[in-house]
Design a protein around this motif. Sequence first.
Motif, mmCIF file in Angstrom:
data_model
loop_
_atom_site.group_PDB
_atom_site.id
_atom_site.type_symbol
_atom_site.label_atom_id
_atom_site.label_comp_id
_atom_site.label_asym_id
_atom_site.label_seq_id
_atom_site.Cartn_x
_atom_site.Cartn_y
_atom_site.Cartn_z
ATOM 1 N N THR A 118 0.858 -1.193 0.000
ATOM 2 C CA THR A 118 0.000 0.000 0.000
ATOM 3 C C THR A 118 0.890 1.237 0.000
ATOM 4 O O THR A 118 1.670 1.444 0.922
ATOM 5 N N SER A 119 0.775 2.058 -1.010
ATOM 6 C CA SER A 119 1.706 3.182 -1.190
ATOM 7 C C SER A 119 1.741 4.124 0.008
ATOM 8 O O SER A 119 2.797 4.664 0.350
ATOM 9 N N ASP A 160 4.932 5.515 2.137
ATOM 10 C CA ASP A 160 5.156 6.936 2.415
ATOM 11 C C ASP A 160 5.379 7.176 3.900
ATOM 12 O O ASP A 160 6.218 8.001 4.283
ATOM 13 N N ASP A 202 2.926 -4.998 -6.721
ATOM 14 C CA ASP A 202 2.839 -3.784 -5.900
ATOM 15 C C ASP A 202 3.882 -3.801 -4.791
ATOM 16 O O ASP A 202 4.490 -2.776 -4.471
ATOM 17 N N SER A 262 7.345 -3.108 -6.343
ATOM 18 C CA SER A 262 7.522 -1.706 -6.697
ATOM 19 C C SER A 262 7.743 -0.828 -5.468
ATOM 20 O O SER A 262 8.662 -0.002 -5.435
ATOM 21 N N ASN A 263 6.911 -1.002 -4.438
ATOM 22 C CA ASN A 263 7.011 -0.136 -3.259
ATOM 23 C C ASN A 263 8.238 -0.443 -2.412
ATOM 24 O O ASN A 263 8.856 0.467 -1.847
ATOM 25 N N GLN A 321 11.081 1.127 -4.353
ATOM 26 C CA GLN A 321 11.057 2.588 -4.222
ATOM 27 C C GLN A 321 11.502 3.019 -2.836
ATOM 28 O O GLN A 321 12.217 4.013 -2.680
ATOM 29 N N SER A 322 11.102 2.269 -1.806
ATOM 30 C CA SER A 322 11.518 2.586 -0.434
ATOM 31 C C SER A 322 13.033 2.510 -0.306
ATOM 32 O O SER A 322 13.675 3.413 0.261
#
Length: 567
Positions: free
Chosen positions: A159-160, A164, A206, A209-210, A213-214
């Motif tokens: 969950t993006s 964040d 997902d 990807s997250n 990115q983290s």
Amino acid sequence: MFWKFDLHSSSHIDTLLEREDVTLKELMDEEDVLQECKAQNRKLIEFLLKSECLEDLVSFIIEEPPQDMDEKIRYKYPNISCELLTSDVSQINDRLGEEESLLMKLYSFLLNESPLNPLLASFFSKVLSILISRKPEQIVDFLKKKHDFVDLIIKHIGTSAIMDLLLRLLTCIEPPQPRQEVLNWLNEERIIQRLVEIVHPSQDEDRHSNASQSLCEIIRLSRDQMLQIQNSSEPDPLLATLEKQEIIEQLLSNIFHKEKNESAIVSAIQILLTLLETRRPTFEGHIEICPPGMSHSTYSVNKSVLEAIKARLASFHELLLEPPKKSVMKTTWGVLDPPVGNTRLNVIRLISSLLQTNTNNVNLELMELNSIGVILDMFFKYTWNNFLHTQVEICIALILASPLESTENGTITDQDSIGDSLLLKHLFLKCQLVERVLEAWEMNEKKQAEGGRRHGYMGHLTRIANCIVHSTDKGPNSALVQQLIKELPDDVRERWETFCTNSLGETNKRNTVDLVTTCHIHSSSDDEIDFKETGFSQDSSLQFDGVGVFSKVAASVGTWNLLENPS
């Protein structure tokens, strides 16, 4: 005559608050409730600070609204609750940050099963983020006591908004010592290892990807922080862990898993590309970094990272030849069988980043594998893929323009130059760069003469040709390039000289324009060599300054083919 104006007229909210039975929802239905809250309306804030009101506001954020509500208003109260709680009113921040029961209620959102409601997750993340920013010590102490916090972050990383939240935890705490304590805590919780484990074929896209990115943001944030606090006695533990050989090997193992999962491969390569960055992107779409071989790069590339990647270059080369299987793709320009695919495009980006490090043993390995020859073949095979063409063009430009590495005393030895010169020779002799440029140009002219469409790579081919011309005249390797041109077969050399004078010269004249703005062409990773179009000379050749930076580039782009299929 004097007209009377009531300059202190009270809002309808004040009228409502005079009623003893007014409800929270009634106030939230008022259009100016957020404005009044931010304006520090005393009566409103006193009402919101009631325990039952704060509990209701938190409940709106963490609980699913009724399914039978109209979708247009279903998230009205959760949204307004979030805005009220994040309006940065100090009294609200104090109550939320200091009352354990409210924090526990808010925290309970993470206990839900995956996947979380993405909209509610964004509300939750926003509220907790502002509390971390305004009440860092209290919130971090609270989270540390929750032994399942990192477990839950990892569980919901797909969950993006939760991703964040993790990054906010690293950025919102400004005092050096508390921030270092947070880094040490997260490192002890093995956050890096656990994120790397997610970038695995067994996980979903997902989460790949997250997690990727983290990790990329952790690398950049850590490096930025190290630059700001250069006298810090403690290294950044998260970056140190990420650069460990076993972590890099785990990433590489995920890339070369027998399953060949494209999402996992691309996500892992993104992390490697970030580790190879020498300067952070300035802003999206525009990058400015130190040119290859120069000593003033902002970040240094960890040698263990380079060594680990070098050891698997043969496997990366194999991915270029045998990428994950993709279905045949029909496009308006024809059938792609197979398409380029994201895997091969990112492997080429990685090769470009490795070339930028200008490391001899890496250059030699690429030469022995003939990786440059393979990507050059792809350049001409996939006529309409400008994403691919850009990466290949930059690889060629880097080989042509990379100055030789110097030793500590500033001299260049035979051993230092061998990797560079051999790769440059490989480009001209084994890959037959000049011959292929000439053949492709002639094929295009013949096709156009027959009424066909101009090849999609012609703009990039023009720039490659100009790059060769300039490297012959003024580049850092001009003597070697001149020698290689002289050693071409007589007929090829004559064709090249005629081409430079006629076809290329005419194309450059057509494309000579005066530019008002500066335009950057992306390189293979998020921070590679920058090509600045600041104006064009009459022959539109690539221009270098004294240290080998491209300061001008030909405008001879022909058709840019912006609508090409990236697959």
